[in-house]
Design a protein around this motif. Sequence first.
Motif, PDB file in Angstrom:
ATOM      1  N   LEU A   1       0.829  -1.201   0.000  1.00 51.41           N
ATOM      2  CA  LEU A   1       0.000   0.000   0.000  1.00 51.41           C
ATOM      3  C   LEU A   1       0.864   1.252   0.000  1.00 51.41           C
ATOM      4  CD1 LEU A   1      -2.875   0.981   0.198  1.00 51.41           C
ATOM      5  CD2 LEU A   1      -2.683   0.922   2.667  1.00 51.41           C
ATOM      6  N   SER A   2       1.939   1.210   0.767  1.00 53.34           N
ATOM      7  CA  SER A   2       2.776   2.406   0.865  1.00 53.34           C
ATOM      8  C   SER A   2       3.459   2.731  -0.455  1.00 53.34           C
ATOM      9  CB  SER A   2       3.807   2.248   1.980  1.00 53.34           C
ATOM     10  OG  SER A   2       4.748   1.282   1.616  1.00 53.34           O
ATOM     11  N   THR A   3       3.668   1.706  -1.315  1.00 53.74           N
ATOM     12  CA  THR A   3       4.250   2.026  -2.617  1.00 53.74           C
ATOM     13  C   THR A   3       3.269   2.835  -3.463  1.00 53.74           C
ATOM     14  OG1 THR A   3       3.439   0.031  -3.721  1.00 53.74           O
ATOM     15  CG2 THR A   3       5.575  -0.113  -2.648  1.00 53.74           C
ATOM     16  N   LYS A   4       1.990   2.620  -3.223  1.00 54.13           N
ATOM     17  CA  LYS A   4       0.979   3.385  -3.969  1.00 54.13           C
ATOM     18  C   LYS A   4       0.999   4.855  -3.554  1.00 54.13           C
ATOM     19  CE  LYS A   4      -2.353   4.377  -6.593  1.00 54.13           C
ATOM     20  NZ  LYS A   4      -2.049   4.481  -8.021  1.00 54.13           N
ATOM     21  N   MET A   5       1.475   5.100  -2.349  1.00 51.65           N
ATOM     22  CA  MET A   5       1.461   6.474  -1.851  1.00 51.65           C
ATOM     23  C   MET A   5       2.702   7.256  -2.255  1.00 51.65           C
ATOM     24  SD  MET A   5      -0.153   5.625   1.752  1.00 51.65           S
ATOM     25  CE  MET A   5      -1.684   4.702   1.746  1.00 51.65           C
ATOM     26  N   LEU A   6       3.603   6.570  -2.925  1.00 52.96           N
ATOM     27  CA  LEU A   6       4.776   7.243  -3.451  1.00 52.96           C
ATOM     28  C   LEU A   6       4.317   8.170  -4.583  1.00 52.96           C
ATOM     29  CD1 LEU A   6       7.907   6.899  -3.156  1.00 52.96           C
ATOM     30  CD2 LEU A   6       7.755   5.480  -5.187  1.00 52.96           C
ATOM     31  N   PRO A   7       4.549   9.481  -4.470  1.00 51.75           N
ATOM     32  CA  PRO A   7       4.076  10.351  -5.552  1.00 51.75           C
ATOM     33  C   PRO A   7       4.821  10.054  -6.856  1.00 51.75           C
ATOM     34  CG  PRO A   7       5.349  11.608  -3.959  1.00 51.75           C
ATOM     35  CD  PRO A   7       5.217  10.229  -3.401  1.00 51.75           C
ATOM     36  N   ALA A   8       4.054  10.000  -7.944  1.00 48.98           N
ATOM     37  CA  ALA A   8       4.635   9.641  -9.239  1.00 48.98           C
ATOM     38  C   ALA A   8       5.780  10.567  -9.614  1.00 48.98           C
ATOM     39  CB  ALA A   8       3.550   9.667 -10.309  1.00 48.98           C
ATOM     40  N   VAL A   9       5.641  11.824  -9.202  1.00 49.25           N
ATOM     41  CA  VAL A   9       6.634  12.802  -9.608  1.00 49.25           C
ATOM     42  C   VAL A   9       8.007  12.483  -8.995  1.00 49.25           C
ATOM     43  CG1 VAL A   9       6.366  14.531  -7.790  1.00 49.25           C
ATOM     44  CG2 VAL A   9       6.721  15.254 -10.138  1.00 49.25           C
ATOM     45  N   GLY A  10       8.006  11.710  -7.925  1.00 47.09           N
ATOM     46  CA  GLY A  10       9.263  11.332  -7.286  1.00 47.09           C
ATOM     47  C   GLY A  10      10.095  10.379  -8.123  1.00 47.09           C
ATOM     48  N   VAL A  11       9.431   9.667  -9.045  1.00 48.08           N
ATOM     49  CA  VAL A  11      10.177   8.734  -9.892  1.00 48.08           C
ATOM     50  C   VAL A  11      10.058   9.094 -11.367  1.00 48.08           C
ATOM     51  CG1 VAL A  11      10.121   6.802  -8.284  1.00 48.08           C
ATOM     52  CG2 VAL A  11       8.227   7.113  -9.862  1.00 48.08           C
ATOM     53  N   LEU A  12       9.546  10.292 -11.638  1.00 49.27           N
ATOM     54  CA  LEU A  12       9.352  10.720 -13.028  1.00 49.27           C
ATOM     55  C   LEU A  12      10.673  10.720 -13.809  1.00 49.27           C
ATOM     56  CD1 LEU A  12       7.743  12.027 -15.360  1.00 49.27           C
ATOM     57  CD2 LEU A  12       8.156  14.227 -14.299  1.00 49.27           C
ATOM     58  N   VAL A  13      11.700  11.331 -13.215  1.00 48.52           N
ATOM     59  CA  VAL A  13      12.968  11.481 -13.944  1.00 48.52           C
ATOM     60  C   VAL A  13      13.582  10.127 -14.311  1.00 48.52           C
ATOM     61  CG1 VAL A  13      15.285  12.414 -13.850  1.00 48.52           C
ATOM     62  CG2 VAL A  13      13.389  13.746 -12.940  1.00 48.52           C
TER      63      VAL A  13
ATOM     64  N   PHE B   1      -1.239  11.205 -15.350  1.00 48.06           N
ATOM     65  CA  PHE B   1       0.114  11.708 -15.108  1.00 48.06           C
ATOM     66  C   PHE B   1       1.080  11.011 -16.053  1.00 48.06           C
ATOM     67  CE2 PHE B   1       4.310  11.693 -13.150  1.00 48.06           C
ATOM     68  CZ  PHE B   1       4.482  13.051 -12.924  1.00 48.06           C
ATOM     69  N   TRP B   2       1.138   9.698 -15.952  1.00 49.49           N
ATOM     70  CA  TRP B   2       2.044   8.943 -16.817  1.00 49.49           C
ATOM     71  C   TRP B   2       1.625   9.025 -18.268  1.00 49.49           C
ATOM     72  CZ3 TRP B   2       6.388   8.316 -14.699  1.00 49.49           C
ATOM     73  CH2 TRP B   2       6.522   8.012 -13.338  1.00 49.49           C
TER      74      TRP B   2
ATOM     75  N   VAL C   1       8.283  13.372  -2.280  1.00 48.38           N
ATOM     76  CA  VAL C   1       8.119  12.067  -1.629  1.00 48.38           C
ATOM     77  C   VAL C   1       8.044  12.244  -0.108  1.00 48.38           C
ATOM     78  CG1 VAL C   1       9.266   9.874  -1.129  1.00 48.38           C
ATOM     79  CG2 VAL C   1       9.220  10.743  -3.460  1.00 48.38           C
TER      80      VAL C   1
ATOM     81  N   GLY D   1      11.730  15.966  -6.606  1.00 49.67           N
ATOM     82  CA  GLY D   1      10.973  14.725  -6.472  1.00 49.67           C
ATOM     83  C   GLY D   1      11.103  14.136  -5.078  1.00 49.67           C
TER      84      GLY D   1
ATOM     85  N   THR E   1      16.561   8.374  -8.374  1.00 53.10           N
ATOM     86  CA  THR E   1      16.210   9.769  -8.081  1.00 53.10           C
ATOM     87  C   THR E   1      17.133  10.332  -7.011  1.00 53.10           C
ATOM     88  OG1 THR E   1      13.916   9.191  -8.527  1.00 53.10           O
ATOM     89  CG2 THR E   1      14.293  11.308  -7.518  1.00 53.10           C
TER      90      THR E   1
END
Lengths: 276, 289
Positions: A113-125, A213-214, B270, B266, B32
Amino acid sequence: MARAVSTRTRLTFTVIGWLVGFVIFFPILWTVLTSFKSEGAAIATPPQFLFFEWTAENYVEVNSRSDYLKHFMNSVVISLGSTLLGLLIAIPAAWAMAFAPTKRTKDVLLWMLSTKMLPAVGVLVPIYLLFRDAGLLDTRIGLVLVLTMANLPIIVWMLYTYFREIPGDILEAARMDGASLAKEIIYVLTPMAVPGIASTLLLNIILAWNEAFWTLNLTAAKAAPLTAFIASYSSPEGLFWAKLSAASTLAIAPILIMGWFSQRQLVRGLTFGAVK
Amino acid sequence: MATLQTRASARLMMTPAVVLLLLWMAVPLSMTLYFSMLRYNLLMPGMEEWAGFLNYRFFLTDPAFLTGLLNTLLLVGGVLLISVGGGIMMALLLDQPFFGQGIVRLMVIAPFFVMPTVSALVWKNMLMHPVNGLFAWIARTFGLQPVDWFGEAPLFSIVMIVSWQWLPFATLILLTALQSLDTEQKEAAEMDGAGAVSRFIHIVLPHMARAITVVVLIETIFLLSVFAEILVTTNGGPGVQTTTVTYLVYVQALLQFDVGGASAGGIVAVVLANIVAIFLVRLIGKNLE
């Protein structure tokens, strides 16, 4: 005991209820109505509500001019593909956690569940760079992969909450009768699990269809689904309200209907079983 | 009781999901983290060098970041206020028996299924347009000056659009919670002479408290990542008036190609989301027993 409600109270609430419902639903209704107008009638002041010349020309034009069908198919492939792939990975996992729980099961579930709460923008790059190097930018398969991973936690959770309600005693009985694990899964478990799997499928198609987003960041012309296609109307084309409305109506209609059917499951799926 | 054999196969069945999610989380996130310590711009290939915490210093002291943070808080707070407040009222309304309740319920939850780009564009153009929009016509009908929504109050305009999308979610969940309330309890209070307001404050609201918490936490997680609505309506502008932290990172990454700076941003995003996530995970975990 049902509470007695006077007809007058009931009528008052009927009026208020329909009024509020109408106001909230209005933007959608307005979009559908505008999609049947000519461009001139679409921007007319005062607005024309029902008495205008109804025409289907926008639908014809949207379909012929802008590869609408291609984007529609992209949406279908991406949402269906990511959901099916997600189910394939999630069904065994959810089954195991529901029927053979260990001490760590709860931690695993919460971690997922906590992986779902990772904001997408944190792994965008990194995702963008990895996709660029692997040639996955602007491909359907790339989006299927990303959306599968993004929705996997929800799929596992939803299935888990459904599977947990299947009584374990039935499995015990089957096992006593000498059923093998494979038989147990095919003949006993699957029929009982189908409704849960179906609702999970429905909700996740909705989520993937509307993901914005993606789909906006990883696609260009080729693999763009409807979310990205509609976004292209934000520039000068946005002036063509009737065409925007026609494209929008086609994009939301199938999902709106599916959503209406799945409203009960929605609560369960999106609150991770915290509200039933 | 699970046998040893079942336990082994159970572990096997969980492996793909666990491994894939682990990879999905660990690989990009550590990349990141690594990038955030580099001076790394896609326009200057081969010039990468170690920068330590410089990117964080630039990102956090950039005036756009403070504005972005404030905008994020205003957006999340505003939408929560409208959608949860409105959701409570909608749930109470839909809980009353009236004619055509089922149809009204379908109308009320419909906005949740509309894709973000569609709702943003429909609102911006057809409803909020200062000349031809429906709101402008309504204002003129009442002899008022039409509001130039996106010119005068761009952030508030986005709050309105996003609230419209999330009101159904709050309504649906709060209604579900409301309907699980024991009617006998309400009737007993009614017989004891409790008025509608005091019944609401002392019985209904405490009963809904947990559902409200869940709605607030889940909406916050999703609202922190609002993106499409900003992209298609304002592009973060005018100036940086509607730039949120999420949008700022997008600008740095895909418009300025500043990999290092965007990665630092990013990581900040997080951390912000995690503050909320910790509470939510705990709440859901408690419910799992």
